[in-house]
Scaffold this motif. Structure first.
Motif, short mmCIF file in Angstrom:
data_model
loop_
_atom_site.label_atom_id
_atom_site.label_comp_id
_atom_site.label_asym_id
_atom_site.label_seq_id
_atom_site.Cartn_x
_atom_site.Cartn_y
_atom_site.Cartn_z
N ILE A 28 -21.42 -83.55 -71.40
CA ILE A 28 -20.14 -83.05 -71.91
C ILE A 28 -20.09 -81.53 -71.94
O ILE A 28 -19.15 -80.91 -71.43
CB ILE A 28 -19.85 -83.63 -73.31
CG1 ILE A 28 -19.69 -85.15 -73.25
CG2 ILE A 28 -18.60 -82.98 -73.89
CD1 ILE A 28 -18.48 -85.62 -72.50
N SER A 29 -21.08 -80.91 -72.54
CA SER A 29 -21.01 -79.46 -72.73
C SER A 29 -21.05 -78.70 -71.41
O SER A 29 -20.27 -77.75 -71.21
CB SER A 29 -22.14 -78.99 -73.65
OG SER A 29 -23.41 -79.28 -73.07
N THR A 30 -21.94 -79.11 -70.51
CA THR A 30 -22.08 -78.37 -69.25
C THR A 30 -20.86 -78.53 -68.36
O THR A 30 -20.33 -77.55 -67.82
CB THR A 30 -23.34 -78.82 -68.50
OG1 THR A 30 -23.32 -80.25 -68.34
CG2 THR A 30 -24.60 -78.44 -69.26
N VAL A 31 -20.38 -79.77 -68.21
CA VAL A 31 -19.24 -79.99 -67.33
C VAL A 31 -17.96 -79.42 -67.95
O VAL A 31 -17.12 -78.86 -67.24
CB VAL A 31 -19.09 -81.49 -67.01
CG1 VAL A 31 -17.85 -81.74 -66.15
CG2 VAL A 31 -20.34 -82.02 -66.30
N THR A 32 -17.82 -79.53 -69.27
CA THR A 32 -16.65 -78.92 -69.93
C THR A 32 -16.63 -77.42 -69.69
O THR A 32 -15.58 -76.83 -69.38
CB THR A 32 -16.68 -79.22 -71.43
OG1 THR A 32 -16.59 -80.64 -71.63
CG2 THR A 32 -15.50 -78.56 -72.14
N ALA A 33 -17.78 -76.78 -69.82
CA ALA A 33 -17.84 -75.34 -69.58
C ALA A 33 -17.50 -75.01 -68.13
O ALA A 33 -16.80 -74.03 -67.84
CB ALA A 33 -19.23 -74.81 -69.92
N ALA A 34 -17.97 -75.85 -67.21
CA ALA A 34 -17.67 -75.60 -65.79
C ALA A 34 -16.18 -75.70 -65.51
O ALA A 34 -15.64 -74.93 -64.71
CB ALA A 34 -18.44 -76.59 -64.92
N VAL A 35 -15.50 -76.62 -66.19
CA VAL A 35 -14.05 -76.78 -66.00
C VAL A 35 -13.29 -75.66 -66.70
O VAL A 35 -12.36 -75.06 -66.14
CB VAL A 35 -13.59 -78.16 -66.51
CG1 VAL A 35 -12.06 -78.27 -66.48
CG2 VAL A 35 -14.21 -79.27 -65.67
N GLU A 36 -13.68 -75.35 -67.93
CA GLU A 36 -12.97 -74.31 -68.69
C GLU A 36 -13.14 -72.93 -68.06
O GLU A 36 -12.24 -72.09 -68.15
CB GLU A 36 -13.48 -74.30 -70.13
CG GLU A 36 -13.05 -75.52 -70.94
CD GLU A 36 -13.59 -75.50 -72.35
OE1 GLU A 36 -14.51 -74.68 -72.63
OE2 GLU A 36 -13.11 -76.30 -73.18
N GLN A 37 -14.27 -72.68 -67.42
CA GLN A 37 -14.52 -71.38 -66.80
C GLN A 37 -14.19 -71.38 -65.31
O GLN A 37 -14.50 -70.43 -64.60
CB GLN A 37 -15.99 -71.00 -66.99
CG GLN A 37 -16.40 -70.85 -68.44
CD GLN A 37 -17.91 -70.72 -68.60
OE1 GLN A 37 -18.61 -70.22 -67.71
NE2 GLN A 37 -18.43 -71.16 -69.75
N ALA A 38 -13.55 -72.43 -64.83
CA ALA A 38 -13.21 -72.53 -63.41
C ALA A 38 -12.25 -71.42 -63.00
O ALA A 38 -11.43 -70.95 -63.79
CB ALA A 38 -12.61 -73.89 -63.12
N GLN A 39 -12.36 -71.02 -61.74
CA GLN A 39 -11.52 -69.96 -61.19
C GLN A 39 -10.63 -70.51 -60.08
O GLN A 39 -11.08 -71.28 -59.24
CB GLN A 39 -12.40 -68.83 -60.62
CG GLN A 39 -13.30 -68.16 -61.63
CD GLN A 39 -12.52 -67.34 -62.64
OE1 GLN A 39 -11.56 -66.65 -62.29
NE2 GLN A 39 -12.94 -67.38 -63.90
N THR A 40 -9.36 -70.12 -60.11
CA THR A 40 -8.45 -70.52 -59.04
C THR A 40 -8.67 -69.61 -57.84
O THR A 40 -8.75 -68.40 -57.96
CB THR A 40 -6.99 -70.40 -59.50
OG1 THR A 40 -6.80 -71.26 -60.64
CG2 THR A 40 -6.04 -70.83 -58.41
N ASP A 41 -8.79 -70.24 -56.65
CA ASP A 41 -9.07 -69.50 -55.43
C ASP A 41 -8.27 -70.12 -54.29
O ASP A 41 -8.59 -71.21 -53.82
CB ASP A 41 -10.57 -69.56 -55.12
CG ASP A 41 -10.94 -68.92 -53.78
OD1 ASP A 41 -10.12 -68.17 -53.25
OD2 ASP A 41 -12.04 -69.20 -53.27
N LEU A 42 -7.18 -69.45 -53.88
CA LEU A 42 -6.33 -69.92 -52.78
C LEU A 42 -5.86 -71.36 -52.99
O LEU A 42 -5.81 -72.16 -52.07
CB LEU A 42 -7.09 -69.83 -51.45
CG LEU A 42 -7.43 -68.43 -50.95
CD1 LEU A 42 -8.26 -68.51 -49.68
CD2 LEU A 42 -6.16 -67.62 -50.69
#
Length: 471
Positions: A216-230
């Motif tokens: 939960i914590s790792t994947v949630t962080a990956a989604v919350e910190q995701a960057q939009t790129d093209l």
């Protein structure tokens, strides 16, 4: 609303040499004109279905958008995995993303490399599964077996299946030996595990919290910190790298209670080996299946495929064989060893043979290229540029290039000079010149490139501008 989630990041090494790490089987047209990925996207579309969410990796992101556009499917989110972490983190990331807009929506999670010929029958099965999923159950789809298969996991049903109903799932069974598979086939309470799931976003998130809280914590962080790129959503690499590498079966489904299964009887294959391709290709009365410019003479129970126009494959007196010819590699194997093709890939990787993982046609966001001839100080390529697409503005330290346009029109930039180059015209790019090619037309542009120089590697590129934001 049902939200399809297509998993499109695998490598499919058992279908080498057609499927390779740089261009795996889901993007190939193994059966028919559409790729497996395209057929999957079309199968999971229509009334009641949202635009598909795709989980893939950075190398395939432009292949995904190109193939979806070619069949008229507008994607929803395309989540880019920084690294492959198996299906559990991928499903969780998709669920967390969908929860931001519709936490009560239904997620239909499916691999993108399966064959299901009857799309209408499959959507009918989804409708049946949706009734259970809306009540909070997690539903998996099981394939009614027609043979004692040892290459698949199985699902054990709690009771004899009826018609058009979700059945309580008793448990998961690992890939059996032949004797066990024969016994399960006769028993009638077992289905092949297709790896396709339907559940609400809320239900699967609760299941992860209960059975796989470490994700939960790792994947949630990956989604919350995701960057939009093209238009892509790049998951944050640091927390993603810390996520456990585990399948959705092991992480959640095999631990959860109250699961249901919907039997599916209308035909399915995961194309997990060339024997499966042979079976789905519809062998003739002697068991011979052909693809491309292939000819069989006195052959039995054999697959002959040529993947290149003009490359003729002839089988003479073959029995129980697989022959697959690519421009740069040929597989010849006994059909009974189809599941061992990955051993050939491993052997080639140990020898550092590029064909182990690299496809002869290199796909880029603007189109593709392939090498036609390579020497010590020269290389000849065919380059195809999509309408409206452009290569980066670039230069090279070690090579000069000649471009000959053979189809369409190229807009060519060389330092300060910009010109149109039409069919049968050519242009020279000196070593060190800043240059770019574009396709201003409405049809694909094809040119032959002749490189000359002391080093011809793809890493001899200095990019100054790039519409695709590559380094």
């Amino acid at each position: 609303m049902i939200y399809p989630v297509l998993l499109a990041g695998g490598s499919g090494s058992r279908l080498w040499p057609l499927s390779r790490k740089s261009y795996p089987k889901q993007f190939s047209s193994l059966l028919g004109d559409q790729s497996l990925f395209q057929a999957s996207a079309l199968r999971l579309s229509g009334t009641g279905y949202a635009a598909p969410t795709v989980v893939t990796n950075s190398d395939f992101r432009f292949i995904v958008t190109e193939q979806l556009a070619a069949v008229g499917v507008d994607p929803g989110a395309i989540l880019i995995e920084p690294a492959g972490r198996n299906t559990a983190p991928a499903v969780l990331a998709a669920a967390l993303h969908l929860a931001q807009t519709d936490p009560d929506g239904l997620m239909l999670v499916a691999p993108s490399d399966h064959v299901i010929p009857d799309a209408v029958a499959f959507q009918t099965a989804v409708d049946v599964a949706a009734q259970a999923a809306r009540k909070g159950q997690m539903v998996t789809f099981g394939i009614t077996p027609d043979r004692p298969e040892t290459g698949y996991g199985y699902l054990e049903m709690a009771q004899t299946p009826g018609q058009d109903a979700a059945i309580d799932l008793k448990g998961f069974v690992e890939k059996p030996d032949l004797a066990t598979a024969e016994q399960m086939l006769q028993d009638g309470h077992y289905l092949w595990n297709a790896g396709i799931f339907l559940f609400s976003v809320r239900t699967i998130l609760e299941a992860f919290e209960t059975h796989a809280p470490q994700l939960i914590s790792t994947v949630t962080a990956a989604v919350e910190q995701a960057q939009t790129d093209l238009g892509f959503l790049r998951l944050a690499p640091k927390p993603w790298a810390e996520a456990e590498d585990v399948s959705i079966d092991y992480a959640v489904m095999e631990k959860a209670q109250g699961l249901a299964v919907v039997p599916f009887r209308a035909g399915w294959s995961d194309l997990g080996g060339w024997d499966a391709v042979w079976r789905e290709a519809g062998p003739d009365d002697r068991g011979v299946a052909l693809h491309g410019p292939a000819t069989a003479i006195d052959c039995d129970t054999t697959l002959l495929r040529s993947e290149t126009e003009g490359q003729v494959v002839v089988g003479l007196g073959l029995d129980n064989m697989i022959v697959v010819a690519m421009p740069d590699a040929v597989l010849v194997a006994d059909k009974s060893r189809a599941q061992d093709v990955k051993l050939a890939v491993t052997a080639l990787k140990d020898k550092k043979v590029v064909q182990a993982e690299t496809f002869p046609r290199d796909h880029r966001p603007w189109g593709w290229f392939e090498s036609l001839a390579i020497g010590d100080r020269f290389q000849v390529k065919r380059i195809v540029v999509h309408p409206g697409a452009a290569l980066s503005l670039q230069s090279h330290h070690h090579r000069a290039e000649h471009w000959i346009v053979v189809e369409g029109t190229a807009k060519v930039t060389i330092d300060e000079d910009v010109r149109l180059v039409s069919e049968n015209q050519s242009v020279y790019i000196p070593l060190g010149a800043v240059h770019r090619m574009e396709n201003p037309g409405k049809v694909p542009m094809v040119l032959i490139e002749v490189q000359t120089g002391t080093y011809l590697g793809e890493d001899d590129i200095i990019r100054y501008e790039d519409v695709y934001a590559r380094d």
